[in-house]
Motif scaffolding. Structure first.
Motif, short mmCIF file in Angstrom:
data_model
loop_
_atom_site.label_atom_id
_atom_site.label_comp_id
_atom_site.label_asym_id
_atom_site.label_seq_id
_atom_site.Cartn_x
_atom_site.Cartn_y
_atom_site.Cartn_z
N VAL A 253 -50.75 33.91 88.82
CA VAL A 253 -50.25 33.75 87.88
C VAL A 253 -50.94 33.86 86.47
N ASP B 95 -50.36 34.63 79.77
CA ASP B 95 -49.00 34.59 79.74
C ASP B 95 -47.83 33.75 79.36
N GLU B 96 -48.28 32.70 80.42
CA GLU B 96 -47.52 31.82 80.28
C GLU B 96 -48.53 30.93 81.11
N GLU C 276 -48.01 24.27 81.65
CA GLU C 276 -47.28 22.82 80.45
C GLU C 276 -47.64 21.61 81.25
N ARG D 257 -45.18 23.53 86.30
CA ARG D 257 -44.87 24.08 84.80
C ARG D 257 -45.38 25.14 83.94
N THR D 258 -45.07 25.97 83.52
CA THR D 258 -46.17 26.79 82.83
C THR D 258 -44.80 27.01 82.01
N SER D 259 -45.14 28.12 80.68
CA SER D 259 -43.56 27.79 79.65
C SER D 259 -42.89 28.83 79.30
N LYS D 260 -42.94 29.66 81.61
CA LYS D 260 -41.54 30.35 81.56
C LYS D 260 -40.96 29.58 82.95
N GLN D 261 -41.94 29.50 83.59
CA GLN D 261 -40.83 28.56 84.62
C GLN D 261 -41.78 27.63 85.46
N TYR E 22 -43.54 25.88 89.24
CA TYR E 22 -43.44 26.84 90.14
C TYR E 22 -43.56 25.59 91.55
#
Ligand code: FAD
Ligand code: NAP
Length: 537
Positions: free
Chosen positions: A346, A350-351, A354, A362-366, A368
């Motif tokens: 990851v 890019d992400e 958060e 949790r990243t800005s996209k999803q 895990y």
């Protein structure tokens, strides 16, 4: 209550503290060592993560002060593992009967200088206090974990560990989904091993790193025989190199003196040798951006060659800092690990992360989903351990406040305003830019010689002057500015710890130059220091 009085207190029982104790005791001093950990060994006690091992060949990353010790200890692998290094340091503690003077499980919380007696009062977390004429901080450059307050970290329902404080019994990842945050040396060593055990590993990378193969294996019998026959000379050779390591054929040749084919062949040859050999290919790699880019691109080419998925290969390719400006990692199968079906990457550029949630990251996209988290996020390096102790020098001055804008030392050994205190491999010395075993021995010997010199003259107090310290700090900065090192957001710069001042902390002038300067200072009667008797001359 009167406190117990020692000639010297040493804080830390790693490579530095053990040798410091041995030296001072041999000089007839009464010494107490305090160690926060439950064993001697320092770095090699705390960092028990899977795959932990040295990045300098074992023969060289060890003490040289005792030819007998040197001859009797047999290293099994080219790059020794953490357990082997820990047993080596335990062997040293036993062989030199050091344990009676070491108090484990004891953290020093404060050190306060008393100007009336020229002694330090040292307090511990066990409520003890002792006094000592000399206080030696052998607290380590990489001994305090970087603590990042990821939002929600406390809500995580699985297990989590920082690589720096790995459980003694190890961790079984079988059947688990593991998240590893970080891609520095600790992560790069541990990810391939964890991936071999876990169900799935998700690597959270903020900045890709340059890594070179170790090509580890048993110590080559020819190398062992050569060392057995020429040990003293091999040690001396290491001490004469800029980084305290017998680099493989270091060359002065400039990068563009060779044509592209010759360069490729030279880099390939060194890649096959492994370890830091690559960095010795050209004399200008760490000084010229254009030259550096050639070496960097060679490694990026290797990543593309090894990693099957071009997108993953590109994400793993460092482009934001010069090669060598952060310590190059030395790995076993790191890049190839990303070809495994159970490993994914990851890219936090890019992400960004958060939050940590009860069941994942949790990243800005999803989010895990993971069962366990490994924080391989590094250290509050070089100043972290000292900043955790309430150190007060002359006039009650606080070291913490003195260093608010960044550390200032004389030779990385002494601090103006803090008499009779020494630091082993402090900021302003080659320390982490050197084979640390070499750097540590030189510091310990300089400090013990200084203490002996003071004793012979019946002097009670020595302290670096502000002028000498200012000049040294200016020199450290000037030398660093002539290199590519300050161009990386590295822990050398304090850049990995939010809010830490950005100052290039180690001395990059090279170990032999530095050692000569230290010797010159000593020969000139500790030039740059104020020396006084107890009667306050
Ligand atoms: P440490 O080994 O860090 O020991 C300091 C000790 O002081 C610790 O045990 C700590 O608990 C104790 N301490 C600190 N504060 C207090 C306090 N207030 N009270 C009581 N005790 C305290 N260097 C190399 O040259 N080559 C390598 O390959 C290499 N690999 C490394 C791998 C890892 C994972 C890490 C983290 C570092 C590595 N290093 C390497 C650097 C390594 O730290 C040094 O080589 C060396 O081990 C430092 O020894 P030391 O005794 O100075 O410090
Ligand atoms: P490190 O090099 O500082 O690496 C820490 C990693 O964590 C980096 O990838 C960093 O990303 C990442 N990170 C930090 N904070 C983060 C955050 N908030 N979010 C996401 N990622 C974050 O630490 P290390 O790997 O422990 O190594 C430190 C030093 O110890 C090495 O340079 C070396 O000197 C020594 N060491 C040596 C060996 C060896 O091979 N013998 C092994 C381990 C350690 P950024 O780069 O973006 O900051």
């Amino acid at each position: 209550m009167t406190e117990a009085a020692y000639d010297a207190v040493i804080v830390g029982a790693g490579f530095s503290g053990l040798y410091m104790l041995h030296r001072l005791r041999a000089q007839g001093l009464s010494v107490r060592v305090y160690e926060a950990g439950s064993s001697v060994g320092g770095t090699w006690y705390w960092n028990r993560y899977p795959g932990a091992r040295v990045d300098i060949e074992s023969q060289e990353y060890s003490y040289s002060f005792s030819p007998e010790l040197d001859a009797e200890w047999v290293w099994s692998e080219r790059y020794a593992t953490q357990p082997e290094l820990l047993s080596y340091l335990n062997h040293v503690a036993d062989r030199f009967d050091l344990r009676p003077d070491i108090q484990l499980d004891t953290r020093v919380t404060a050190a306060v200088f008393d100007e009336a007696t020229n002694r330090w009062k040292i307090s511990t977390d066990r409520g003890e206090a002792v006094t000592a004429r000399w206080c030696v901080m052998a607290t380590g450059c990489l001994s305090v974990a970087n603590e990042v307050a990821f939002p929600g970290a406390e809500s995580f329902e699985g297990a989590s560990w920082h690589t720096q404080s790995w459980p003694e019994g190890g961790v079984d990842f079988t059947g688990q989904k593991v998240g590893v945050i970080g891609t520095g040396s600790s992560a790069i060593q541990s990810i391939p091993v964890i991936a071999g055990q876990a169900d799935h590993v998700t690597v959270f990378q903020r900045t890709p790193n340059f890594s070179v193969p170790a090509h580890n294996g048993p110590v080559d019998p020819a190398v062992a025989a050569d060392w057995a026959a020429n040990r003293a000379q091999r040690r001396a050779e290491a001490r004469e190199t800029g980084f305290g390591i017998r680099m493989v054929e270091p060359r002065e040749t400039e990068t563009f003196a060779d044509d592209p084919q010759a360069r490729q062949a030279e880099f390939e040859r060194r890649w096959k040798i492994g370890g830091f050999a690559l960095l010795g290919a050209y004399g200008d790699t760490l000084a010229s951006e254009e030259a550096n880019e050639i070496a960097a691109e060679f490694v990026r080419g290797k990543i593309r060659e090894i990693v099957n998925d071009p997108e993953t290969a590109e994400k793993l390719s460092p482009r934001s800092f010069p090669i060598g400006a952060k310590r190059v990692c030395v790995d076993t199968d790191y890049y190839a690990t990303f070809n495994r079906p159970n490993v994914s990457l990851v890219d936090l550029r890019d992400e960004p992360i958060e939050a940590i949630e009860p069941t994942g990251i949790r990243t800005s996209k999803q989010t895990y989903e993971v069962d366990a988290i490994v924080y391989a996020i590094g250290f509050d390096a070089m100043t972290g351990a000292l900043s955790k102790i309430d150190i007060r020098g002359r006039g009650g001055a606080s070291l913490h406040e003195r260093w608010a804008a960044g550390p200032r030392t004389y030779l990385g050994l002494m601090i103006a305003g803090f008499p009779n205190m020494f630091i082993v491999t402090g900021p302003g010395s080659p320390s982490v830019l050197c084979n640390m075993a070499v750097a540590i021995e030189q510091h310990v010997e300089w400090i013990s010689d200084c203490i002996a010199w003071m004793g012979e003259r019946q002097m009670g107090r020595i302290e670096a002057t502000e002028t000498a310290q200012d000049e040294w700090v200016a020199h450290v900065n000037e030398v660093a500015d002539g290199t590519l090192f300050p161009k990386a957001n590295s822990w050398y710069m304090g850049a990995n710890v939010p809010g830490k001042p950005r100052v290039f902390m180690p001395y990059i002038g090279g170990f032999p130059v530095y050692r000569e300067k230290c010797e010159e200072v000593a020969t000139r009667g500790y030039e740059g220091c104020l020396v006084a008797s107890d009667a306050r001359a």
